[in-house]
Design a protein around this motif. Structure first.
Motif, PDB file in Angstrom:
ATOM      1  N   PHE A 196      14.943   2.624  -2.603  1.00 46.70           N
ATOM      2  CA  PHE A 196      13.722   3.379  -2.906  1.00 46.70           C
ATOM      3  C   PHE A 196      13.149   3.906  -1.587  1.00 46.70           C
ATOM      4  N   VAL A 197      12.468   5.033  -1.643  1.00 43.53           N
ATOM      5  CA  VAL A 197      12.011   5.726  -0.444  1.00 43.53           C
ATOM      6  C   VAL A 197      10.491   5.815  -0.404  1.00 43.53           C
ATOM      7  N   ALA A 198       9.905   5.443   0.733  1.00 42.65           N
ATOM      8  CA  ALA A 198       8.459   5.566   0.973  1.00 42.65           C
ATOM      9  C   ALA A 198       8.248   6.631   2.057  1.00 42.65           C
ATOM     10  N   PHE A 199       7.012   7.106   2.158  1.00 46.76           N
ATOM     11  CA  PHE A 199       6.695   8.206   3.062  1.00 46.76           C
ATOM     12  C   PHE A 199       5.575   7.859   4.029  1.00 46.76           C
ATOM     13  N   SER A 200       5.680   8.397   5.219  1.00 51.04           N
ATOM     14  CA  SER A 200       4.693   8.179   6.278  1.00 51.04           C
ATOM     15  C   SER A 200       3.409   8.942   5.993  1.00 51.04           C
ATOM     16  N   PRO A 201       2.290   8.513   6.614  1.00 49.62           N
ATOM     17  CA  PRO A 201       1.074   9.311   6.509  1.00 49.62           C
ATOM     18  C   PRO A 201       1.378  10.740   6.970  1.00 49.62           C
ATOM     19  N   GLY A 202       0.796  11.682   6.277  1.00 50.94           N
ATOM     20  CA  GLY A 202       1.103  13.086   6.529  1.00 50.94           C
ATOM     21  C   GLY A 202       1.839  13.687   5.352  1.00 50.94           C
ATOM     22  N   VAL A 203       2.497  12.824   4.582  1.00 53.13           N
ATOM     23  CA  VAL A 203       3.097  13.244   3.306  1.00 53.13           C
ATOM     24  C   VAL A 203       2.088  12.877   2.230  1.00 53.13           C
ATOM     25  N   GLY A 231       0.775  -1.231   0.000  1.00 51.93           N
ATOM     26  CA  GLY A 231       0.000   0.000   0.000  1.00 51.93           C
ATOM     27  C   GLY A 231       0.806   1.281   0.000  1.00 51.93           C
ATOM     28  N   ASN A 232       2.133   1.183   0.019  1.00 54.68           N
ATOM     29  CA  ASN A 232       2.994   2.378   0.007  1.00 54.68           C
ATOM     30  C   ASN A 232       3.707   2.505  -1.329  1.00 54.68           C
ATOM     31  N   TRP A 233       3.794   3.735  -1.825  1.00 54.91           N
ATOM     32  CA  TRP A 233       4.561   4.007  -3.032  1.00 54.91           C
ATOM     33  C   TRP A 233       5.997   4.270  -2.639  1.00 54.91           C
TER      34      TRP A 233
END
Length: 99
Positions: free
Chosen positions: A89-96, A23-25
């Motif tokens: 590769f980098v994923a982001f926390s909710p809030g981004v 579920g994360n890009w």
């Protein structure tokens, strides 16, 4: 696609260059804006991906502690599950905002 926090574009790349995991890009390292990620000491190890590296997001408008993460050296067996090599590769926390 873009990752935006506090009105700053943190990452930008075509969707076909990203990887979707649980579920994360995940954005390729080359798509990350220069100087916005600072390494964090927060430890985490995923049972099937390996050791994560967390980052804080730093912009002129503030700081988001542990707002991003990456797997610099994922377990090789995870590539088959994901469908490609996603090292760094980098994923982001909710809030981004990603979209």
């Amino acid at each position: 696609m873009r990752a935006v926090w506090s009105d700053h574009v943190i990452a930008e790349a075509p969707e076909e260059d990203l990887v979707r995991i649980e579920g994360n890009w995940y954005f390729p390292p080359s798509s990350i804006a220069e100087g916005v990620l600072e390494s964090s000491d927060t430890p985490y190890t995923c049972a099937w991906k390996g050791a994560a590296q967390y980052f804080s997001i730093a912009t002129p408008d503030g700081r988001f502690e542990d707002g991003a993460w990456s797997y610099p050296s994922p377990y090789p067996g995870s590539f088959e599950r994901v469908g490609r090599d996603y090292s760094g590769f980098v994923a982001f926390s909710p809030g981004v905002e990603v979209g």
